[in-house]
Scaffold this active site. Sequence first.
Site, short mmCIF file in Angstrom:
data_model
loop_
_atom_site.label_atom_id
_atom_site.label_comp_id
_atom_site.label_asym_id
_atom_site.label_seq_id
_atom_site.Cartn_x
_atom_site.Cartn_y
_atom_site.Cartn_z
N CYS A 2 0.80 -1.31 0.04
CA CYS A 2 -0.05 0.12 -0.08
C CYS A 2 0.92 1.17 -0.08
O CYS A 2 2.10 1.27 0.58
CB CYS A 2 -0.95 0.16 1.08
SG CYS A 2 -1.96 -1.31 1.40
N ARG A 27 3.22 -0.12 -5.05
CA ARG A 27 3.12 -0.68 -3.94
C ARG A 27 2.02 -1.28 -3.76
O ARG A 27 1.41 -1.94 -2.79
CB ARG A 27 3.33 0.55 -2.67
CG ARG A 27 4.78 1.22 -2.78
CD ARG A 27 4.52 2.40 -1.70
NE ARG A 27 4.58 1.68 -0.41
CZ ARG A 27 5.67 1.23 0.23
NH1 ARG A 27 6.91 1.37 -0.33
NH2 ARG A 27 5.61 0.81 1.45
N TRP A 75 -2.96 -2.45 -1.71
CA TRP A 75 -2.68 -3.92 -1.81
C TRP A 75 -3.30 -4.86 -0.78
O TRP A 75 -3.12 -4.76 0.28
CB TRP A 75 -1.32 -4.15 -1.82
CG TRP A 75 -0.90 -5.73 -2.36
CD1 TRP A 75 -0.63 -6.04 -3.65
CD2 TRP A 75 -0.78 -6.68 -1.55
NE1 TRP A 75 -0.43 -7.44 -3.77
CE2 TRP A 75 -0.32 -7.97 -2.23
CE3 TRP A 75 -0.76 -7.25 -0.16
CZ2 TRP A 75 -0.11 -9.40 -1.82
CZ3 TRP A 75 -0.45 -8.17 0.31
CH2 TRP A 75 -0.21 -9.52 -0.63
N ASN A 99 -1.00 1.85 5.66
CA ASN A 99 -0.24 0.57 5.29
C ASN A 99 0.60 -0.20 6.20
O ASN A 99 1.08 0.27 7.17
CB ASN A 99 1.10 1.46 4.49
CG ASN A 99 1.96 0.30 3.99
OD1 ASN A 99 1.63 -0.72 3.69
ND2 ASN A 99 3.40 0.87 3.84
N GLY A 100 -0.03 -1.63 6.24
CA GLY A 100 0.27 -2.43 7.17
C GLY A 100 -0.81 -3.29 7.59
O GLY A 100 -1.78 -3.50 6.76
N GLU A 460 15.74 -17.53 -10.95
CA GLU A 460 15.33 -16.27 -11.22
C GLU A 460 14.63 -16.08 -12.59
O GLU A 460 13.68 -15.49 -12.98
CB GLU A 460 16.49 -15.36 -11.08
CG GLU A 460 16.30 -13.88 -11.31
CD GLU A 460 15.24 -13.13 -10.94
OE1 GLU A 460 14.97 -13.71 -9.70
OE2 GLU A 460 14.82 -12.00 -11.09
N LYS A 464 10.91 -14.61 -12.97
CA LYS A 464 10.95 -13.39 -13.93
C LYS A 464 9.49 -13.58 -14.91
O LYS A 464 8.71 -12.90 -15.26
CB LYS A 464 11.92 -13.10 -14.56
CG LYS A 464 12.34 -11.77 -14.77
CD LYS A 464 12.22 -10.51 -13.82
CE LYS A 464 12.58 -11.03 -12.38
NZ LYS A 464 12.10 -10.26 -11.08
N GLU A 467 6.06 -14.35 -13.21
CA GLU A 467 5.43 -12.88 -12.45
C GLU A 467 4.84 -11.92 -13.36
O GLU A 467 4.05 -11.01 -13.10
CB GLU A 467 6.42 -12.23 -11.40
CG GLU A 467 7.49 -11.64 -11.68
CD GLU A 467 8.43 -11.14 -10.73
OE1 GLU A 467 7.45 -10.66 -9.57
OE2 GLU A 467 9.72 -10.75 -10.76
N HIS A 483 12.17 -37.31 -11.09
CA HIS A 483 11.48 -37.84 -9.85
C HIS A 483 9.99 -37.33 -9.76
O HIS A 483 9.41 -37.54 -8.65
CB HIS A 483 12.46 -37.46 -8.58
CG HIS A 483 13.73 -38.08 -8.83
ND1 HIS A 483 13.84 -39.59 -8.36
CD2 HIS A 483 15.00 -37.64 -9.04
CE1 HIS A 483 15.29 -39.73 -8.61
NE2 HIS A 483 15.90 -38.57 -8.84
N LYS A 578 5.51 -3.90 -5.32
CA LYS A 578 6.84 -3.67 -5.28
C LYS A 578 7.58 -3.89 -3.97
O LYS A 578 8.54 -4.83 -3.85
CB LYS A 578 7.28 -2.43 -5.93
CG LYS A 578 8.61 -1.99 -5.86
CD LYS A 578 9.22 -2.99 -7.12
CE LYS A 578 10.67 -2.56 -7.32
NZ LYS A 578 11.65 -3.56 -8.24
O1 M6R Z 1 12.74 -5.25 -1.99
P1 M6R Z 1 13.04 -6.81 -1.91
O2 M6R Z 1 14.27 -6.88 -2.59
O3 M6R Z 1 13.30 -6.99 -0.38
O4 M6R Z 1 12.14 -7.55 -2.44
C1 M6R Z 1 11.96 -8.92 -2.35
C2 M6R Z 1 11.00 -9.49 -3.21
O5 M6R Z 1 9.74 -9.26 -2.79
C3 M6R Z 1 11.26 -9.22 -4.71
O6 M6R Z 1 12.39 -9.56 -5.28
C4 M6R Z 1 10.10 -9.88 -5.44
O7 M6R Z 1 10.38 -11.29 -5.55
C5 M6R Z 1 9.94 -9.39 -6.92
N1 M6R Z 1 8.50 -9.52 -7.32
C6 M6R Z 1 10.79 -10.07 -8.08
O8 M6R Z 1 10.88 -9.25 -9.04
#
Ligand code: M6R
Length: 583
Positions: A2, A27, A75, A99-100, A460, A464, A467, A483, A578
């Site tokens: 948020c 956010r 969010w 936010n929280g 990764e 990527k 997501e 397996h 984010k």
């Molecule tokens: O701000 P941070 O690096 O701590 O965030 C960690 C993850 O939330 C972040 O890397 C997330 O997995 C992204 N969606 C990846 O693209």
Amino acid sequence: MCGIVGYVGKHNPKDVLLAGLKALEYRGYDSAGIALKNEDETQIIKSVGKIKNLEEKIDCSSLIESNIGIAHTRWATHGAPTENNAHPHHVGKVTLVHNGIIENASEIKERLLKEGVKFNSDTDTEVACGLINYYYDGDEVKAIENAIDELTGSYAFGIMFEGNNNLYAVRKGSPLIVGISDNENYIASDITAIINYTNKYMLLEEGEIAVISDSEVKLFKDGKEINKEVLTADIKAEDKDKQGYEHYMLKEIMEEPILLENTLKTFLDDMSLVPDLGDYEEIHVVACGSAMYAGMIGKALLEEKAGIRVICEVASEYRYKKIIYDRKTLVILVSQSGETADTIAAMRKAKENGIDTLAIVNVKTSTIARETDKQIFIEAGPEIAVATTKAYILQVAIFGLLAYKASHSENIISEIKKLPRYVKEILDDRDRYLNLAKEIYKNNDVFFIGRKVDYAICMEGSLKLKEVSYLHSEAYQAGELKHGTISLIEDGTPVFGIITDDDIRDKTISNIEEVKSRGAKVIIVSNKLVSGYDRQIIVPKISEFFQAILIVPCLQLIAYEVAKLRGCDIDKPKNLAKSVTVE
Ligand code: M6R
């Protein structure tokens, strides 16, 4: 998650609030809302979905005269993403954005219901608003103090009270800053929300209450007024522009060469700036998501090349697990934002146990940057796209440097200096990734397989892709697929085989043969030609400490192109945010 923004000044806050929300949309974007206030009334406008929906609604509304307001992009945690559950919330004389997560909201709500308080939403935020209103008898600071004494969980609150023209702010566990300007002041989840208006700000620490008028900011802690340093943000308004790129994700990928050059230069010019990990018997790398996968590369390098024992653990597990600290240990927290709730909790756990902490972090003013013993700043600049790209690459580069130093290997500095150029050449070949994306974007499943460090790269690559494109993908240790999961391989299923580790090359190729013989479309991504497969992406061979940095950009661009072909909202994928400031 948020995002919160607030304004008090001489003008109608609408434009500042909307601009702030747009900057904070990364956010969370389930719903958004603003509240404007004057001496007689409070006007609240909310809308489900992205900020543009709210903007359209505001454009069709007649707004009250006002010079104070708060706004929020959500969010969803408690309560579905409906208009009713959207912020700001209003109970009695109090209007509030949050936010929280308030963990004891249900019990407080039950109590307030018995007192006759009426609620209109399913949110924990409305309960917090009701509680502040319950305690409000004309003394705003006292009402906030009484309420936060009772609340458990995390919060950054922006608050307005009927009957006065101040903004109020308080935080615990979630970020909040106070922006300072002439005859105008602000609150925001981060400086990017207000950077077009001011670069002067104060960091609100936990438990401090800010009372903000157009002409002054007063801070209180434990009932006493305190002083606070005014900081200057070093980001520029243009850092937030797409600079001609269609998406932030693409712009940020394309920044990787120059950022690598700048960040590496500092350390290559003076390797004494790279911390020596040789003093520790055990390293714990703790992070979430992509930061965790950067850590997995770090683990592979530190163990294989420097012989250092490394435990790599997801922060949400680490914070609650029994961790045996019986060796001289360093905990490395990896985080772009420095505000990820689970990573913060893991950091605090390590500190409570007297363990040294080192942050590999981007945001210098973040909680993780401020609370760790030592910091390495990756200097990525603002990363706006929800999917991390450039920050991940720089995190991996830092792990490469840490492992290189700890291994006491021969001097490879001249080789490392070639990295930015190689990455640029790889990124310039965009058609190659687009053509490949065209071949796979209609599939239902994609697999990434590799061993050891190549498996970390797979994690990764797979994250990527899924997501940003919503195409289901999985990363697997190449030897493990048979397996069970190999039963999902069908005729034409794309399987990326990542092969950079020479020691294990033949073994990975055997596993790739296994999927090929079951009809998989095999895409090799390697630093050496491996013939006999459907597609090949071959990158230059470089020292193992940095080889991953030449593979992942290819996977980032493939994910980007697939997402584009599938018509996805690339910079703001659904259900994500984010900065994950809730656990
Ligand atoms: O701000 P941070 O690096 O701590 O965030 C960690 C993850 O939330 C972040 O890397 C997330 O997995 C992204 N969606 C990846 O693209």
